[in-house]
Design a protein around this motif. Sequence first.
Motif, PDB file in Angstrom:
ATOM      1  N   ILE A   6       0.833  -1.209   0.000  1.00 31.52           N
ATOM      2  CA  ILE A   6       0.000   0.000   0.000  1.00 31.52           C
ATOM      3  C   ILE A   6       0.866   1.255   0.000  1.00 31.52           C
ATOM      4  O   ILE A   6       1.822   1.358   0.773  1.00 31.52           O
ATOM      5  N   LEU A   7       0.518   2.197  -0.880  1.00 33.36           N
ATOM      6  CA  LEU A   7       1.150   3.519  -0.865  1.00 33.36           C
ATOM      7  C   LEU A   7       0.216   4.437  -0.086  1.00 33.36           C
ATOM      8  O   LEU A   7      -0.925   4.663  -0.491  1.00 33.36           O
ATOM      9  N   GLY A   8       0.669   4.952   1.081  1.00 30.67           N
ATOM     10  CA  GLY A   8      -0.174   5.802   1.927  1.00 30.67           C
ATOM     11  C   GLY A   8       0.220   7.264   1.785  1.00 30.67           C
ATOM     12  O   GLY A   8       1.404   7.594   1.865  1.00 30.67           O
ATOM     13  N   ILE A   9      -0.786   8.129   1.565  1.00 31.10           N
ATOM     14  CA  ILE A   9      -0.523   9.565   1.365  1.00 31.10           C
ATOM     15  C   ILE A   9      -1.309  10.389   2.391  1.00 31.10           C
ATOM     16  O   ILE A   9      -2.528  10.239   2.508  1.00 31.10           O
ATOM     17  N   GLU A  10      -0.611  11.264   3.107  1.00 30.47           N
ATOM     18  CA  GLU A  10      -1.224  12.116   4.145  1.00 30.47           C
ATOM     19  C   GLU A  10      -0.911  13.583   3.855  1.00 30.47           C
ATOM     20  O   GLU A  10       0.265  13.946   3.702  1.00 30.47           O
ATOM     21  N   SER A  11      -1.963  14.410   3.778  1.00 29.84           N
ATOM     22  CA  SER A  11      -1.724  15.850   3.568  1.00 29.84           C
ATOM     23  C   SER A  11      -2.814  16.683   4.238  1.00 29.84           C
ATOM     24  O   SER A  11      -3.127  17.768   3.772  1.00 29.84           O
ATOM     25  N   SER A  12      -3.393  16.172   5.354  1.00 29.53           N
ATOM     26  CA  SER A  12      -4.582  16.838   5.894  1.00 29.53           C
ATOM     27  C   SER A  12      -4.289  18.145   6.607  1.00 29.53           C
ATOM     28  O   SER A  12      -5.134  19.018   6.687  1.00 29.53           O
ATOM     29  N   PHE A  13      -3.072  18.276   7.128  1.00 30.27           N
ATOM     30  CA  PHE A  13      -2.757  19.478   7.901  1.00 30.27           C
ATOM     31  C   PHE A  13      -1.482  20.114   7.341  1.00 30.27           C
ATOM     32  O   PHE A  13      -1.468  20.575   6.220  1.00 30.27           O
ATOM     33  N   ASP A  14      -0.395  20.103   8.075  1.00 28.89           N
ATOM     34  CA  ASP A  14       0.765  20.833   7.576  1.00 28.89           C
ATOM     35  C   ASP A  14       1.851  19.946   6.962  1.00 28.89           C
ATOM     36  O   ASP A  14       2.534  20.370   6.041  1.00 28.89           O
ATOM     37  N   ASP A  15       1.999  18.722   7.438  1.00 32.97           N
ATOM     38  CA  ASP A  15       3.100  17.903   6.939  1.00 32.97           C
ATOM     39  C   ASP A  15       2.643  16.937   5.848  1.00 32.97           C
ATOM     40  O   ASP A  15       1.583  16.345   5.948  1.00 32.97           O
ATOM     41  N   THR A  16       3.501  16.807   4.822  1.00 31.52           N
ATOM     42  CA  THR A  16       3.217  15.860   3.748  1.00 31.52           C
ATOM     43  C   THR A  16       3.876  14.541   4.118  1.00 31.52           C
ATOM     44  O   THR A  16       5.084  14.500   4.346  1.00 31.52           O
ATOM     45  N   GLY A  17       3.099  13.466   4.188  1.00 30.34           N
ATOM     46  CA  GLY A  17       3.659  12.163   4.537  1.00 30.34           C
ATOM     47  C   GLY A  17       3.335  11.135   3.472  1.00 30.34           C
ATOM     48  O   GLY A  17       2.206  11.075   2.986  1.00 30.34           O
ATOM     49  N   VAL A  18       4.346  10.363   3.060  1.00 33.09           N
ATOM     50  CA  VAL A  18       4.123   9.288   2.088  1.00 33.09           C
ATOM     51  C   VAL A  18       4.876   8.058   2.556  1.00 33.09           C
ATOM     52  O   VAL A  18       6.045   8.153   2.962  1.00 33.09           O
ATOM     53  N   SER A  19       4.205   6.907   2.490  1.00 35.46           N
ATOM     54  CA  SER A  19       4.802   5.686   3.023  1.00 35.46           C
ATOM     55  C   SER A  19       4.445   4.499   2.145  1.00 35.46           C
ATOM     56  O   SER A  19       3.402   4.486   1.503  1.00 35.46           O
ATOM     57  N   VAL A  20       5.347   3.509   2.127  1.00 35.34           N
ATOM     58  CA  VAL A  20       5.029   2.235   1.480  1.00 35.34           C
ATOM     59  C   VAL A  20       4.991   1.184   2.578  1.00 35.34           C
ATOM     60  O   VAL A  20       5.952   1.027   3.327  1.00 35.34           O
ATOM     61  N   VAL A  21       3.846   0.515   2.699  1.00 35.99           N
ATOM     62  CA  VAL A  21       3.648  -0.469   3.775  1.00 35.99           C
ATOM     63  C   VAL A  21       3.177  -1.791   3.175  1.00 35.99           C
ATOM     64  O   VAL A  21       2.295  -1.801   2.308  1.00 35.99           O
ATOM     65  N   ARG A  22       3.776  -2.891   3.607  1.00 41.69           N
ATOM     66  CA  ARG A  22       3.237  -4.202   3.243  1.00 41.69           C
ATOM     67  C   ARG A  22       2.364  -4.686   4.397  1.00 41.69           C
ATOM     68  O   ARG A  22       2.819  -4.729   5.544  1.00 41.69           O
ATOM     69  N   ALA A  23       1.116  -4.993   4.099  1.00 40.72           N
ATOM     70  CA  ALA A  23       0.174  -5.463   5.119  1.00 40.72           C
ATOM     71  C   ALA A  23      -0.127  -6.930   4.861  1.00 40.72           C
ATOM     72  O   ALA A  23      -0.441  -7.313   3.731  1.00 40.72           O
ATOM     73  N   ILE A  64       6.673  11.395  -2.674  1.00 39.76           N
ATOM     74  CA  ILE A  64       6.256  10.089  -3.221  1.00 39.76           C
ATOM     75  C   ILE A  64       7.476   9.405  -3.850  1.00 39.76           C
ATOM     76  O   ILE A  64       7.719   8.210  -3.632  1.00 39.76           O
ATOM     77  N   GLN A  65       8.262  10.182  -4.598  1.00 43.44           N
ATOM     78  CA  GLN A  65       9.449   9.596  -5.240  1.00 43.44           C
ATOM     79  C   GLN A  65      10.424   9.053  -4.206  1.00 43.44           C
ATOM     80  O   GLN A  65      10.984   7.974  -4.360  1.00 43.44           O
ATOM     81  N   ARG A  66      10.611   9.813  -3.109  1.00 45.83           N
ATOM     82  CA  ARG A  66      11.517   9.347  -2.043  1.00 45.83           C
ATOM     83  C   ARG A  66      10.990   8.079  -1.384  1.00 45.83           C
ATOM     84  O   ARG A  66      11.743   7.149  -1.109  1.00 45.83           O
ATOM     85  N   ALA A  67       9.686   8.053  -1.129  1.00 45.89           N
ATOM     86  CA  ALA A  67       9.097   6.877  -0.469  1.00 45.89           C
ATOM     87  C   ALA A  67       9.260   5.633  -1.342  1.00 45.89           C
ATOM     88  O   ALA A  67       9.551   4.545  -0.837  1.00 45.89           O
ATOM     89  N   LEU A  68       9.096   5.799  -2.668  1.00 46.43           N
ATOM     90  CA  LEU A  68       9.250   4.652  -3.563  1.00 46.43           C
ATOM     91  C   LEU A  68      10.705   4.205  -3.623  1.00 46.43           C
ATOM     92  O   LEU A  68      11.000   3.014  -3.502  1.00 46.43           O
ATOM     93  N   SER A  69      11.636   5.155  -3.772  1.00 51.40           N
ATOM     94  CA  SER A  69      13.039   4.741  -3.912  1.00 51.40           C
ATOM     95  C   SER A  69      13.590   4.203  -2.592  1.00 51.40           C
ATOM     96  O   SER A  69      14.331   3.222  -2.575  1.00 51.40           O
ATOM     97  N   GLU A  70      13.170   4.794  -1.470  1.00 45.62           N
ATOM     98  CA  GLU A  70      13.608   4.325  -0.148  1.00 45.62           C
ATOM     99  C   GLU A  70      13.166   2.878   0.098  1.00 45.62           C
ATOM    100  O   GLU A  70      13.887   2.095   0.718  1.00 45.62           O
ATOM    101  N   SER A  71      11.991   2.528  -0.402  1.00 43.99           N
ATOM    102  CA  SER A  71      11.472   1.169  -0.170  1.00 43.99           C
ATOM    103  C   SER A  71      11.856   0.226  -1.301  1.00 43.99           C
ATOM    104  O   SER A  71      11.507  -0.947  -1.276  1.00 43.99           O
ATOM    105  N   ALA A  72      12.570   0.760  -2.314  1.00 46.77           N
ATOM    106  CA  ALA A  72      13.022  -0.048  -3.457  1.00 46.77           C
ATOM    107  C   ALA A  72      11.855  -0.743  -4.169  1.00 46.77           C
ATOM    108  O   ALA A  72      11.965  -1.906  -4.547  1.00 46.77           O
ATOM    109  N   VAL A  73      10.729  -0.023  -4.297  1.00 43.12           N
ATOM    110  CA  VAL A  73       9.641  -0.572  -5.093  1.00 43.12           C
ATOM    111  C   VAL A  73       9.359   0.376  -6.263  1.00 43.12           C
ATOM    112  O   VAL A  73       9.719   1.557  -6.227  1.00 43.12           O
ATOM    113  N   THR A  74       8.737  -0.162  -7.295  1.00 45.74           N
ATOM    114  CA  THR A  74       8.351   0.658  -8.436  1.00 45.74           C
ATOM    115  C   THR A  74       6.827   0.806  -8.388  1.00 45.74           C
ATOM    116  O   THR A  74       6.146   0.029  -7.708  1.00 45.74           O
ATOM    117  N   PRO A  75       6.288   1.777  -9.138  1.00 46.99           N
ATOM    118  CA  PRO A  75       4.830   1.922  -9.159  1.00 46.99           C
ATOM    119  C   PRO A  75       4.127   0.608  -9.514  1.00 46.99           C
ATOM    120  O   PRO A  75       3.046   0.322  -8.991  1.00 46.99           O
TER     121      PRO A  75
END
Length: 345
Positions: A6-23, A64-75
């Motif tokens: 899962i690619l998770g995207i958070e932008s509801s307040f001030d900080d932009t957060g993007v994560s790649v999580v395997r569930a 988003i680009q950092r989250a993908l490269s950090e987790s070594a996954v492609t779209p």
Amino acid sequence: MESVLILGIESSFDDTGVSVVRAFSDGRFEILSNELALQDHVKTGGAVPELAARRHGENIVPTIQRALSESAVTPADIDVIAVTTTPGMIACLQVGIETARTLAVSWSKPLIGVHHMKAHIASTFAEHPHVAFPAVVLLASGAHTMLVRMDSAEQYALLGQTRDDAAGEAFDKIARMLGLPYPGGPEIARLAEGGDPAAFAFPRPMAHETGFEFSFAGLKTSILYAIRDLGGLEALSQQQISDIAASAQQAIIDVLVKKTMRAVKQENAKTVILGGGVSANVALRTQLEAAVLTVGYDCVLIVPSPGLFTDNGAMIAIAAAPRALRKEYDDPFSLTPVPRTSIND
Ligand code: KG4
Ligand code: ZN
């Protein structure tokens, strides 16, 4: 074992957060990346919606680009995109939703909209997949303070919330009165270490009232008067500032702990969950932990891991996991930002 990426995207307040999580289907999670672009409010003393939204717009694609490269996954590896849709600042939510929608359509991925407050709670499940229910959740962030009863990982019922300021907001406003930068919570906590929590007898608003509502606006006012009575901020010694910080922090903690324990006893909770940015406060965690030990039956306190306290993309991905595993998706074109919602929705 079945799993989804899962690619998770958070932008509801001030900080932009993007994560790649395997569930995984057994409730486990692996956080492969959890990237943040932080906004700097030192000059404004708080988030201004239009400016914050513009910064999200600048930051979201590189994050988003950092989250993908950090987790070594492609779209191509991503199974589902999850994005915060509510609650939050509408212009900020819109940036995350538009980006998630664009990616979902162009990469041909399904999309899941996520409730930010539920995600704060869900993130505590990342390392505790086998929570005993019923659970009572104290959710204390910059925008919300509430007590919630949970009967399963996906069932939330509001017990009570703040009538005015949130606990984190109280920390932020008190810090501002003491000339400290934003966000105020970590600053107050740092100063409180060298201060006397009993130096000032600030009020414990609503601590003795039945029910589970909070109110922090009056506390703020009494601190303002205390500073004024001492001759104003310029007249205060470092020790007095530390004492005010420690006493203010203790007043907020007393109210949070007292109300939470009342809910725990009323609901016969087997688990107490602490969530939201204020859960980063060590004194709160320590005192709540001590209180939970005195309930007289088996009851455990769960707090999120470091890195998951404050807003982040991993909590959004984790919150979407049960639906992602069931392949229960949202229509990408019907997702819209909703600034205010109840946790019951
Ligand atoms: O959950 P969060 O990151 O954002 C919202 O959804 O609001 O919470 C941010 C809030 C801020 O008000 C900040 O001052 C507070 O969490 N906070 C703390 C601490 N670290 C962050 N409050 C008290 N003590 C801390 N150590
Ligand atoms: Zn939050």
